[in-house]
Design an enzyme around this catalytic site. Structure first.
Site, PDB file in Angstrom:
ATOM      1  N   CYS A 286       0.810  -1.218   0.000  1.00 37.15           N
ATOM      2  CA  CYS A 286       0.000   0.000   0.000  1.00 37.15           C
ATOM      3  C   CYS A 286       0.844   1.269   0.000  1.00 37.15           C
ATOM      4  O   CYS A 286       0.622   2.188  -0.788  1.00 37.15           O
ATOM      5  CB  CYS A 286      -0.946  -0.004   1.204  1.00 37.15           C
ATOM      6  SG  CYS A 286      -0.145  -0.449   2.756  1.00 37.15           S
TER       7      CYS A 286
ATOM      8  N   GLN B 118       1.019   5.981   8.848  1.00 37.31           N
ATOM      9  CA  GLN B 118       0.120   4.994   8.283  1.00 37.31           C
ATOM     10  C   GLN B 118      -1.106   4.738   9.162  1.00 37.31           C
ATOM     11  O   GLN B 118      -1.007   4.618  10.379  1.00 37.31           O
ATOM     12  CB  GLN B 118       0.892   3.696   8.010  1.00 37.31           C
ATOM     13  CG  GLN B 118       2.002   3.929   6.981  1.00 37.31           C
ATOM     14  CD  GLN B 118       2.748   2.682   6.561  1.00 37.31           C
ATOM     15  OE1 GLN B 118       3.966   2.707   6.500  1.00 37.31           O
ATOM     16  NE2 GLN B 118       2.042   1.605   6.258  1.00 37.31           N
TER      17      GLN B 118
ATOM     18  N   HIS C   7      -3.010   6.482   4.261  1.00 34.32           N
ATOM     19  CA  HIS C   7      -1.594   6.587   4.607  1.00 34.32           C
ATOM     20  C   HIS C   7      -1.059   7.927   4.091  1.00 34.32           C
ATOM     21  O   HIS C   7      -1.450   8.390   3.019  1.00 34.32           O
ATOM     22  CB  HIS C   7      -0.785   5.471   3.937  1.00 34.32           C
ATOM     23  CG  HIS C   7      -1.003   4.111   4.512  1.00 34.32           C
ATOM     24  ND1 HIS C   7      -1.732   3.878   5.656  1.00 34.32           N
ATOM     25  CD2 HIS C   7      -0.558   2.894   4.102  1.00 34.32           C
ATOM     26  CE1 HIS C   7      -1.726   2.583   5.920  1.00 34.32           C
ATOM     27  NE2 HIS C   7      -1.040   1.957   4.990  1.00 34.32           N
TER      28      HIS C   7
END
Lengths: 349, 349
Positions: free
Chosen positions: B133, B160, B249
């Site tokens: 990610c 995050q 994030h």
């Protein structure tokens, strides 16, 4: 026996200064707490359970500015600019916690653990500047690395707590978080102390940006370490971010050093530095975290450093994770330690 | 018309994949949702208000693995290692969301906006890897800068969100935060999904550290961009930190580029890149924030970039602040876009 005037006594940093003075940091004749008229009626002695010799809380507007050996300015840059030189002219050693005077050549910018030599003699200006909160913990962690291997390039990303926004910032974070949790669909709270809602959010700009786009906090983080470390050419750059944490600023710091190092060498250098607590990944608590690092009073004076790493493909690349109580290490205790140094040098009383 | 098996259908990423498929990303014969026996009874069609052709939820243990054109693996690296090659051998194009196969030379690691050429032909392994990610949003922001000025050295500090810990991570953050606000003196919650309490805290290590001290998330952030960008020698290093934010994030990224640039050039390059929303400091919303950047569905597919700065004393030093929905940009939509590319290339059906 000192007479200390504390301007901004009812604020977050002012209260921490009172706690430190109450603990006996320096011999006291009297502490005169000064604040704006809005704070009238605050009973600091009772609220903070103080036993030091404390004068009644005095409104700034009515305060007789004479007779202080030391003036601790903790009321923001605007008040400092208005009061600083006037207090110095009246004979006080002015220890200023704001950004007002930090970069002036005739004003020492001092972290007692790092550059006590900057206070070798009483400054002619009568002013001593306390660095920015995020600077103090950074330079305390950088100095052992500089001695070990020489600093070349420093990149800092900060994770800064709500307490940097004072008592109002702390209250806003708590209240807005509780509202969000109890009513997910509620409209966002209005921007408050941080310019944007902070609850379960990040605010990636602290202070106003200038024409380069760098915000005030970031410019302080670039300029102040150069002056404190005596490295005017140091390459250092930062991004400063407010995070939804109550206490302690954190910094992810990537340093390129001039001579190759190992992680063990860096850890040993940090562990041998007074005032630093090193966390190794094999420790029960393997790294410092803001909620816990300064929860006990005896830990509040420390700079907590962990996650020491050297890049596997570059022995000049070092990472540190640096955590400290921004009100204590980052403000009040640094200011009071400057007063202690002045006492030690015999400048006062 | 595709038959798609979705393994891990009830998890945070699986649910986002279903929403994307339901929105008509690819022509569907049937989607077969597969999950562990623990998820039995979950009515995904009702919960997510789906109208796509959805088979009943099938326990992984009882699943007949044949007949899928595409298998989307969203159930973690352990399941991927067990199922990936088996499903590819059974004829499915396997799009794996875990770290299991990413660095294998015979497995393309693809961000469709960045390196679609890696899918010029169907991989002999039958496996395509979806990057981490935090990697996806990073490389999407880095590529325009690479085209403009050449990447030399990349330093990343991440911020995050709890959603990276799945539905359990999200629930833990909400519940622990509420407990802390209602009872300040309560003992800290036990470490849960994040290894440490996350409420009003930062957890500065994501995944297990290896012998160098770099944690798994940080190693992924160093290795994967090199492969995706086709820059095996790129200097790139990261510190990854979990923050008490629900979604999105964020990354503070400092890039040294090979050719000098201005902030205006960097902004223009980013603004001209499809899939990126640029925030300029003169905009009404001057920078992206995780609580708001992806709150509207139409914003979830974007990489939000702001705080573009070039260091005043070094035209090779650039900062970006990069925000994206880690479940959407960082996982589900990247995976589904890989399937779309495969359809476009005529590999399926």
């Amino acid at each position: 026996m000192l007479r200390i005037a504390l301007i901004g006594a009812t604020g977050a940093v002012g209260r921490e200064c009172l706690a430190l003075l109450d603990a006996g940091a320096v011999p006291l004749a009297e502490v005169v707490p000064v604040a704006s008229a809005r704070s009238a009626g605050t009973d600091l002695a009772a609220e903070l359970d103080l036993s030091l010799p404390l004068a009644p809380l005095t409104p700034l507007e009515e305060w007789d500015r004479t007779g202080a050996d030391v003036a601790l300015l903790c009321a923001g840059a605007e008040i400092s600019r208005r009061e600083g030189e006037r207090l110095a002219a009246a004979g006080a050693l002015v220890v200023d916690n704001s950004s007002a005077f930090r970069m002036r050549p005739d004003v020492p910018l001092v972290v007692p653990q790092v550059n006590p030599g900057a206070l070798a003699e009483r400054p002619g200006s009568g002013l001593v500047a306390n660095p920015n909160c995020s600077t103090i913990q950074l330079v305390r962690a950088l100095q052992p690395l500089h001695k070990l291997a020489g600093l070349d390039d420093v990149v800092v990303a900060t994770y800064q707590a709500a307490s940097g926004g004072g008592l109002r910032g702390l209250a806003e974070l708590g209240e807005a978080s509780a509202r969000m949790l109890s009513d997910v669909g509620a409209p966002a709270e209005p921007p408050g102390r941080f310019g944007q809602p902070l609850a379960f959010n990040l605010v990636p700009e602290i202070g106003l940006p200038d024409e380069t786009g760098f915000a005030h906090e970031e410019r302080k983080l670039a300029c102040e370490p150069r002056k404190i470390l005596g490295l005017p050419e140091l390459r250092i750059t930062a991004t400063a971010v407010r995070v939804p944490v109550f206490h302690c600023h954190c910094e992810a710091v990537r340093i390129r050093v001039r001579r190759p190092v190992t992680a063990a060498q860096v850890e040993d250098a940090l562990a041998a530095t007074p005032g630093i607590r090193l966390y190794r990944r094999t420790d029960a608590v393997p790294y410092p975290m803001p909620r816990f690092a300064a929860a006990r009073t005896e830990d509040r004076a420390l700079v907590h450093v962990g996650r020491v790493r050297v890049e596997p493909d570059d022995p000049h690349g070092v990472w540190l994770w640096v955590v400290a109580d921004n009100l204590w290490v980052g403000a009040a205790s640094n200011a009071v330690e400057i007063v202690e140094l002045a006492v030690k040098h015999g400048w006062l009383g």
